[in-house]
Design a protein around this motif. Structure first.
Motif, mmCIF file in Angstrom:
data_model
loop_
_atom_site.group_PDB
_atom_site.id
_atom_site.type_symbol
_atom_site.label_atom_id
_atom_site.label_comp_id
_atom_site.label_asym_id
_atom_site.label_seq_id
_atom_site.Cartn_x
_atom_site.Cartn_y
_atom_site.Cartn_z
ATOM 1 N N MET A 1 9.335 8.950 -11.897
ATOM 2 C CA MET A 1 8.660 8.187 -10.867
ATOM 3 C C MET A 1 7.154 8.263 -11.122
ATOM 4 O O MET A 1 6.610 9.336 -11.337
ATOM 5 C CB MET A 1 9.012 8.782 -9.498
ATOM 6 N N SER A 2 6.478 7.123 -11.088
ATOM 7 C CA SER A 2 5.036 7.099 -11.344
ATOM 8 C C SER A 2 4.260 7.447 -10.076
ATOM 9 O O SER A 2 4.810 7.454 -8.971
ATOM 10 C CB SER A 2 4.608 5.713 -11.828
ATOM 11 N N ALA A 3 2.983 7.702 -10.250
ATOM 12 C CA ALA A 3 2.123 8.028 -9.101
ATOM 13 C C ALA A 3 2.085 6.869 -8.113
ATOM 14 O O ALA A 3 2.097 7.081 -6.898
ATOM 15 C CB ALA A 3 0.723 8.383 -9.576
ATOM 16 N N ASP A 4 2.054 5.636 -8.624
ATOM 17 C CA ASP A 4 2.041 4.471 -7.739
ATOM 18 C C ASP A 4 3.327 4.362 -6.932
ATOM 19 O O ASP A 4 3.306 4.026 -5.754
ATOM 20 C CB ASP A 4 1.824 3.181 -8.533
ATOM 21 N N GLU A 5 4.458 4.656 -7.580
ATOM 22 C CA GLU A 5 5.735 4.619 -6.865
ATOM 23 C C GLU A 5 5.771 5.686 -5.765
ATOM 24 O O GLU A 5 6.249 5.422 -4.661
ATOM 25 C CB GLU A 5 6.898 4.835 -7.827
ATOM 26 N N LYS A 6 5.248 6.858 -6.056
ATOM 27 C CA LYS A 6 5.211 7.923 -5.057
ATOM 28 C C LYS A 6 4.315 7.520 -3.894
ATOM 29 O O LYS A 6 4.638 7.761 -2.732
ATOM 30 C CB LYS A 6 4.717 9.226 -5.670
ATOM 31 N N PHE A 7 3.185 6.891 -4.199
ATOM 32 C CA PHE A 7 2.247 6.456 -3.167
ATOM 33 C C PHE A 7 2.905 5.413 -2.259
ATOM 34 O O PHE A 7 2.862 5.523 -1.041
ATOM 35 C CB PHE A 7 0.991 5.886 -3.838
ATOM 36 N N GLU A 8 3.560 4.409 -2.865
ATOM 37 C CA GLU A 8 4.233 3.371 -2.093
ATOM 38 C C GLU A 8 5.384 3.943 -1.271
ATOM 39 O O GLU A 8 5.598 3.546 -0.119
ATOM 40 C CB GLU A 8 4.736 2.267 -3.016
ATOM 41 N N THR A 10 5.606 6.962 -0.090
ATOM 42 C CA THR A 10 4.994 7.719 1.006
ATOM 43 C C THR A 10 4.583 6.783 2.135
ATOM 44 O O THR A 10 4.846 7.054 3.309
ATOM 45 C CB THR A 10 3.771 8.512 0.505
ATOM 46 N N ILE A 11 3.959 5.665 1.778
ATOM 47 C CA ILE A 11 3.557 4.685 2.795
ATOM 48 C C ILE A 11 4.788 4.161 3.539
ATOM 49 O O ILE A 11 4.781 4.047 4.770
ATOM 50 C CB ILE A 11 2.771 3.522 2.157
ATOM 51 N N ARG A 12 5.842 3.842 2.791
ATOM 52 C CA ARG A 12 7.071 3.352 3.434
ATOM 53 C C ARG A 12 7.673 4.389 4.374
ATOM 54 O O ARG A 12 8.100 4.055 5.478
ATOM 55 C CB ARG A 12 8.098 2.946 2.379
ATOM 56 N N LEU A 13 7.716 5.641 3.970
ATOM 57 C CA LEU A 13 8.267 6.695 4.828
ATOM 58 C C LEU A 13 7.469 6.842 6.114
ATOM 59 O O LEU A 13 8.044 6.936 7.201
ATOM 60 C CB LEU A 13 8.278 8.043 4.087
ATOM 61 N N LEU A 14 6.152 6.866 5.980
ATOM 62 C CA LEU A 14 5.307 7.026 7.166
ATOM 63 C C LEU A 14 5.469 5.858 8.129
ATOM 64 O O LEU A 14 5.557 6.062 9.342
ATOM 65 C CB LEU A 14 3.834 7.173 6.760
ATOM 66 N N SER A 15 5.536 4.643 7.616
ATOM 67 C CA SER A 15 5.615 3.495 8.512
ATOM 68 C C SER A 15 7.028 3.276 9.052
ATOM 69 O O SER A 15 7.199 3.002 10.235
ATOM 70 C CB SER A 15 5.101 2.226 7.831
ATOM 71 N N ARG A 16 8.027 3.410 8.209
ATOM 72 C CA ARG A 16 9.411 3.157 8.632
ATOM 73 C C ARG A 16 9.857 4.129 9.719
ATOM 74 O O ARG A 16 10.497 3.747 10.688
ATOM 75 C CB ARG A 16 10.349 3.244 7.439
ATOM 76 N N HIS A 17 9.498 5.398 9.551
ATOM 77 C CA HIS A 17 9.954 6.425 10.495
ATOM 78 C C HIS A 17 8.889 6.809 11.516
ATOM 79 O O HIS A 17 9.104 7.691 12.336
ATOM 80 C CB HIS A 17 10.418 7.663 9.718
#
Length: 52
Positions: A1-8, A10-17
């Motif tokens: 997993m790339s740094a960009d994938e991890k960043f995206e 993380t954003i999805r987890l924070l917003s979705r939940h």
């Protein structure tokens, strides 16, 4: 997993939940820090050119 994938992800987890913070763990599963919504916003704002 790339740094960009991890960043995206993380954003999805924070917003979705609707989390405000997430723990950051090392390879052994130990918590080594915390990342917050504010941390992400600051990071994004530094990468976007000023519109003013």
């Amino acid at each position: 997993m790339s740094a960009d994938e991890k960043f995206e992800r993380t954003i999805r987890l924070l917003s979705r939940h609707r989390y405000k913070k997430l723990p950051v763990v090392n390879g052994a599963g130990r918590v080594i820090g915390v990342i917050s919504r504010g941390d992400l916003i600051n990071n994004i704002s530094k990468k976007i050119p000023s519109l003013v």
